[in-house]
Design a protein around this motif. Sequence first.
Motif, PDB file in Angstrom:
ATOM      1  N   MET A   1       0.838  -1.180   0.000  1.00 20.96           N
ATOM      2  CA  MET A   1       0.000   0.000   0.000  1.00 20.96           C
ATOM      3  C   MET A   1       0.881   1.240   0.000  1.00 20.96           C
ATOM      4  SD  MET A   1      -3.040  -1.028   2.576  1.00 20.96           S
ATOM      5  CE  MET A   1      -2.310  -2.342   3.530  1.00 20.96           C
ATOM      6  N   THR A   2       0.406   2.268  -0.674  1.00 17.30           N
ATOM      7  CA  THR A   2       1.184   3.494  -0.799  1.00 17.30           C
ATOM      8  C   THR A   2       0.309   4.707  -0.550  1.00 17.30           C
ATOM      9  OG1 THR A   2       2.587   2.438  -2.446  1.00 17.30           O
ATOM     10  CG2 THR A   2       2.656   4.827  -2.346  1.00 17.30           C
ATOM     11  N   ASN A   3       0.839   5.663   0.202  1.00 19.46           N
ATOM     12  CA  ASN A   3       0.195   6.952   0.418  1.00 19.46           C
ATOM     13  C   ASN A   3       1.282   7.982   0.148  1.00 19.46           C
ATOM     14  OD1 ASN A   3      -0.966   9.301   1.324  1.00 19.46           O
ATOM     15  ND2 ASN A   3      -1.541   8.504   3.318  1.00 19.46           N
ATOM     16  N   LEU A   4       1.377   8.447  -1.090  1.00 13.67           N
ATOM     17  CA  LEU A   4       2.439   9.350  -1.504  1.00 13.67           C
ATOM     18  C   LEU A   4       1.851  10.531  -2.255  1.00 13.67           C
ATOM     19  CD1 LEU A   4       5.494   9.980  -1.914  1.00 13.67           C
ATOM     20  CD2 LEU A   4       5.340   8.633  -4.014  1.00 13.67           C
ATOM     21  N   VAL A   5       2.251  11.742  -1.865  1.00 15.17           N
ATOM     22  CA  VAL A   5       1.823  12.963  -2.534  1.00 15.17           C
ATOM     23  C   VAL A   5       3.071  13.714  -2.971  1.00 15.17           C
ATOM     24  CG1 VAL A   5       0.664  15.186  -2.220  1.00 15.17           C
ATOM     25  CG2 VAL A   5      -0.242  13.149  -1.116  1.00 15.17           C
ATOM     26  N   ILE A   6       3.061  14.207  -4.205  1.00 10.18           N
ATOM     27  CA  ILE A   6       4.123  15.075  -4.698  1.00 10.18           C
ATOM     28  C   ILE A   6       3.448  16.301  -5.303  1.00 10.18           C
ATOM     29  CG2 ILE A   6       6.055  15.347  -6.283  1.00 10.18           C
ATOM     30  CD1 ILE A   6       6.365  12.270  -6.202  1.00 10.18           C
ATOM     31  N   LEU A   7       3.788  17.478  -4.772  1.00  9.59           N
ATOM     32  CA  LEU A   7       3.227  18.739  -5.256  1.00  9.59           C
ATOM     33  C   LEU A   7       4.358  19.665  -5.670  1.00  9.59           C
ATOM     34  CD1 LEU A   7       0.729  19.677  -2.402  1.00  9.59           C
ATOM     35  CD2 LEU A   7       0.143  18.758  -4.630  1.00  9.59           C
ATOM     36  N   THR A   8       4.131  20.423  -6.716  1.00  9.48           N
ATOM     37  CA  THR A   8       5.025  21.516  -7.069  1.00  9.48           C
ATOM     38  C   THR A   8       4.154  22.742  -7.248  1.00  9.48           C
ATOM     39  OG1 THR A   8       6.573  20.036  -8.170  1.00  9.48           O
ATOM     40  CG2 THR A   8       6.734  22.365  -8.706  1.00  9.48           C
ATOM     41  N   GLY A   9       4.456  23.771  -6.471  1.00  5.21           N
ATOM     42  CA  GLY A   9       3.654  24.984  -6.528  1.00  5.21           C
ATOM     43  C   GLY A   9       4.319  26.109  -5.762  1.00  5.21           C
ATOM     44  N   ARG A  10       3.590  27.191  -5.588  1.00  7.81           N
ATOM     45  CA  ARG A  10       4.105  28.373  -4.890  1.00  7.81           C
ATOM     46  C   ARG A  10       3.464  28.495  -3.513  1.00  7.81           C
ATOM     47  NH1 ARG A  10       7.547  31.042  -7.811  1.00  7.81           N
ATOM     48  NH2 ARG A  10       7.438  30.852 -10.054  1.00  7.81           N
ATOM     49  N   LEU A  11       4.210  29.095  -2.585  1.00 12.32           N
ATOM     50  CA  LEU A  11       3.673  29.327  -1.248  1.00 12.32           C
ATOM     51  C   LEU A  11       2.671  30.476  -1.304  1.00 12.32           C
ATOM     52  CD1 LEU A  11       6.752  29.003   1.122  1.00 12.32           C
ATOM     53  CD2 LEU A  11       5.124  27.273   0.412  1.00 12.32           C
ATOM     54  N   ALA A  12       1.487  30.249  -0.754  1.00 14.50           N
ATOM     55  CA  ALA A  12       0.436  31.263  -0.754  1.00 14.50           C
ATOM     56  C   ALA A  12       0.682  32.336   0.301  1.00 14.50           C
ATOM     57  CB  ALA A  12      -0.930  30.613  -0.505  1.00 14.50           C
ATOM     58  N   ARG A  13       1.470  32.009   1.319  1.00 12.79           N
ATOM     59  CA  ARG A  13       1.796  32.966   2.386  1.00 12.79           C
ATOM     60  C   ARG A  13       3.074  32.486   3.076  1.00 12.79           C
ATOM     61  NH1 ARG A  13      -2.848  30.181   4.623  1.00 12.79           N
ATOM     62  NH2 ARG A  13      -2.141  28.877   6.322  1.00 12.79           N
ATOM     63  N   ASP A  14       3.614  33.321   3.932  1.00 14.13           N
ATOM     64  CA  ASP A  14       4.806  32.940   4.682  1.00 14.13           C
ATOM     65  C   ASP A  14       4.474  31.776   5.617  1.00 14.13           C
ATOM     66  OD1 ASP A  14       6.433  34.866   3.530  1.00 14.13           O
ATOM     67  OD2 ASP A  14       6.063  36.333   5.110  1.00 14.13           O
TER      68      ASP A  14
END
Length: 128
Positions: A1-14
Amino acid sequence: MTNLVILTGRLARDPESRETQGGTTVTSITVVTDRPARDKDGKTYKDDKGYTVKDSEFHRVTCFNGLGKTVKEYCTKGQLVSVQGRLHYTQWEDSDKIKRYGCEILADKVDFLSKGATRDNQDAPEID
């Protein structure tokens, strides 16, 4: 079983950081990802200025301990990052006894893909 997330994006706030009573550093960031918006026929479309219209999604990401400290120190709003982690679901009752649900990403790794805004040494001379 796998629970893997990969995101590429910008920070919405500090980043926002806190420390638990047990001494664990917990840093929260919000990563925004975009994708082309589609009309009712499933086609992408452009705005009045000729840019492709985008749909944005905001993802809550939590970083712990050393990773949390590093993210707090070096990340700023607008910075491009890549996050690797896992989905985590929570459930709680609010003050009105209504059952609420939440989803966040617990980060294992955060890569800085662009420089953040400099917080310290803004007047420091250039180093040769």
